[in-house]
Design a protein around this motif. Structure first.
Motif: not given
Length: 729
Positions: A700-725
């Motif tokens: 997966s190739y994901i573009a993320t804005k510089p102001y988004v911090k803590g977004l995690v993409f896992t090898p299981l294809g899931m996003m972890d949003l809990k730590g996003v600021t």
């Protein structure tokens, strides 16, 4: 189980018939977003505006242009106007006092203004997404051809307009003949990045001319604004566009990744995996395993609660698992994840309501007994099928999941055809999410264009975008994150049907494909050709597995040697696909290779991509698309779940006794190295027997804005949003 669509879906522009204007119930001038969500939001396609089909009339006399004065700026109306605001897509417009405003939650039609008497002018606001960036006049040019077959259609005027805020727009005025006389209309366009807003206004010609000043004033007032759905400011929300939204939010039913992505933020289970694929406690505080490895005793966190504040108990877990397994629930995947538990077989078969292997010791203690020691059992409980649901809510409404009372880090705040909104669960039993809201847009266009235009904060890149984005000179390059997925994409064979009941025919079709060229042409080096079915990074991955050759000559020899005696002896072959069969698509390339190298014309059959994996087992033909991403990082989740003769996800019904024996030994083997070796041997047999044709492993190739911090993409294809600021933009 998390299925993936094998082939990229091209965006197709289809025609939508626009009735001269349906009756609709008037809403408050501000777009109302308080209605209940639809339980099953249907997919939404990008469209082209198509006017009302023409009436059948004899040839009309020459239509003379109407004399309507054109000005570079639209004058303001002297009549008072009302304001209509759409905070979902971001625009406002003034309209006459004697008109009503109607929200239309059927994108691309998003609003309507006019009178209910049927004789007045009517206006419909459309939002279309384009595959390229257009100016307002170019955007309008894409729509005009759909008007040309109207009886006596004549374009009267086209003009560039400057709106009150200085935005440049474009308008075309036209007329045509209906059975009741001449009609007149205008199509107005404002382009912003990949968004094209159109306002289609039509009426009998006399009415149109009578209201011309009001129409001009209405158009001049159109203004683009920052979207604030439900009053949520962009600074408070992570904004995403992934797809058309989940098919269901029932954890027991979902069987594809896109739906699981939403469910994972709202619900939770006893265990889960962190971003490094370590198994961790979730609802469970801890667990103990008996010496013989068959009894698991879980203690539930004291502060684990449903979103409504009720404590989660061991009884809730027991109920959720047994409900998922009950035939009345309709889950096609529960057996995959619960068949190790003693007594679950009877529940799955409808012979019992409770499993003898699930015991509630007390409110916080659950004891689970499995048939034999299995190293991967705990990992299976991380799957969403094992998530906890609220039994009281389930009992009240068959569509309970449209407003679910979950246990996860986010609550579902809102859901309709255009939006899916999550709100942070401030009482979450772990650290609550840092971001107040997550807004999923369910209607949109090319994610990268939306990302560049500032509509969304994160975007998945299509293969055609990756080469451009990876250019070191492109500013986007530094914003891209690459994640190697534990996923495999392949062509499946129906091994229980002619002609692929013969392994020689299967292998012939496999050798007739130049997979290296196919993957390079399609993905420009962004994907890895698969030689087997266990991806790199998965325990048990075999780096020494032999490459599958491209050998058309050997393919023809095998076909001639088969029980069918060659291409001429084969029955008609149909390929079931979830993609589109257009020039240069994966399916198109495959069909051409088989035609060229084997002399066989395979016919495609396209199924609805939204429900493809839900009905594939019943609707499959001789061959089919398939993609799989790990639910848990163990070779059992690939080899056993996909290729054991008794596995529910063995869609093609491949059967080999030697493979079954190896997989069954691996199930109970406690030494991981021995276990992994058994899976490698099984994989080699599966490839040799050509149970399916592996194409590539996913990235997966994901573009993320510089102001988004803590977004995690896992090898299981899931996003972890809990730590996003979110930082400053």
């Amino acid at each position: 189980m998390r299925n993936f669509f094998l082939f990229g879906i091209a965006i197709t522009f289809v025609l939508l018939a626009c009735e001269r204007f349906d009756e609709a119930q008037p809403l408050d001038p501000a777009r109302d977003r308080s209605e209940q969500p639809s339980p099953t939001p249907p997919p939404i396609s990008t469209v082209i505006i198509t006017p009302t089909p023409p009436s059948t009339l004899p040839p009309s006399p020459l239509l003379l242009p109407v004399d309507e004065q054109a000005t570079p700026e639209i004058p303001k109306s002297q009549s008072p106007l009302k304001v209509y605001e759409d905070n979902v897509f971001g625009f406002r417009i003034d309209y006459p006092l004697d008109w009503d405003a109607f929200a239309i939650p059927e994108a691309p039609r998003i609003a309507q203004m006019g009178s209910n008497d049927g004789g007045s002018a009517q206006s419909v606001v459309y939002l279309l997404y384009q595959t390229n960036i257009f100016t307002s006049d170019a955007a309008l040019d894409t729509q005009i051809p759909s008007f040309l077959d109207r009886q006596g259609f004549r374009q009267l005027k086209e003009e560039e307009l400057v709106l009150e805020d200085g935005t440049k727009a474009f308008r075309v005025v036209y007329q045509w003949r209906e059975t009741d006389g001449l009609w007149q209309g205008s199509l107005f366009a404002v382009a912003q990045n990949s968004q094209n807003f159109f306002i289609l206004t039509e009426a009998p010609q006399s009415t149109y001319l009578e209201r011309a000043e009001d129409i001009r004033a209405m158009l001049s007032s159109f203004k683009l604004t920052d979207p604030t759905p439900l009053g949520i400011d962009r600074k408070e929300a992570l904004t995403l566009f992934l797809d058309n939204g989940p098919i269901t939010l029932d954890p027991a039913i979902a069987k594809e990744l896109s739906t699981a992505q939403y469910i994972a933020h709202i619900f939770s289970g006893l265990v889960s995996f962190d971003s490094n694929l370590n198994l961790i406690a979730d609802l469970a505080e801890n667990w103990e395993i008996s010496e013989d490895g068959t009894v698991y005793t879980f203690t539930i966190k004291a502060n684990a609660r449903f979103h409504d504040g009720r404590s989660v108990t061991a009884s809730d877990v027991k109920y959720s698992w047994e409900r998922a397994a009950a035939p009345s629930t309709g889950s096609t995947i529960a057996g995959v994840y619960f068949d190790d538990i003693v007594g679950m077989g009877a529940v799955l078969a409808g012979m019992a309501e409770e499993a003898t292997g699930i015991e509630v010791v007390d409110a916080r203690t659950l004891r689970v007994t499995i048939d034999t020691p299995k190293a991967y059992f705990l990992s299976k409980l991380s799957h969403h099928t094992a998530f906890v649901v609220d039994r009281e809510e389930v009992a009240l409404d068959p569509y309970w999941w449209s407003e679910p009372n979950g246990t996860g880090p986010f609550k579902m705040r809102f859901w309709d055809r255009d939006l899916f909104i999550l709100e942070a669960n401030t009482e979450y039993y772990e650290t609550p999410p840092a971001i107040p809201f997550v807004i999923f847009r369910l209607y949109g266009g090319i994610p990268l264009l939306m990302y560049k235009g500032g509509e969304i904060d994160v975007a998945s890149l299509y293969s055609e975008d990756i080469k451009e984005a990876r250019d070191s000179q492109d500013a986007l390059n530094d914003q891209i994150q690459l994640t190697k997925e534990l996923s495999v994409y392949y062509v499946g064979f129906s091994s229980d049907k002619p002609p692929f009941d013969d392994p020689l025919v299967r292998r012939a079709f496999m050798l007739a494909i130049d997979r290296e060229k196919l993957i390079e042409d399609l993905f420009t080096g962004s994907r890895e050709v698969a030689q087997g079915f266990m991806p790199q990074g998965l325990p048990g991955f075999d780096p020494s597995i032999l490459a599958i050759p491209y050998d058309p000559g050997e393919a023809l020899r095998l076909l001639a040697k088969s029980s069918y005696g060659g291409a001429e002896g084969l029955p008609p072959i149909i390929y079931t696909t979830s993609g589109v069969v257009v020039e240069g698509s994966t399916v198109d390339i495959l069909l051409k290779m088989w035609k060229k190298n084997l002399g066989i014309q395979v016919q495609p059959r396209v199924l609805d991509e939204t429900t493809y994996f839900y009905y594939l087992s019943q609707r499959r033909d001789n061959m089919y698309d398939y993609g799989w991403i790990a639910d848990y990082p163990d070779p059992h989740n690939f080899m056993d779940v996909l290729f054991h003769s008794g596995a529910e996800n063995n869609v093609g019904k491949f059967s080999n006794s030697k493979v079954d024996t190896l997989l069954e030994k691996a199930r109970v083997e406690q030494d991981n190295q021995v276990r992994y070796d058994l899976y490698r041997k099984a994989e080699k047999l599966v490839v040799d027997e050509a149970a399916a044709i592996p194409l590539n492993f996913g990235r997966s190739y994901i573009a993320t804005k510089p102001y988004v911090k803590g977004l995690v993409f896992t090898p299981l294809g899931m996003m972890d949003l809990k730590g996003v600021t979110l930082g400053s933009r």
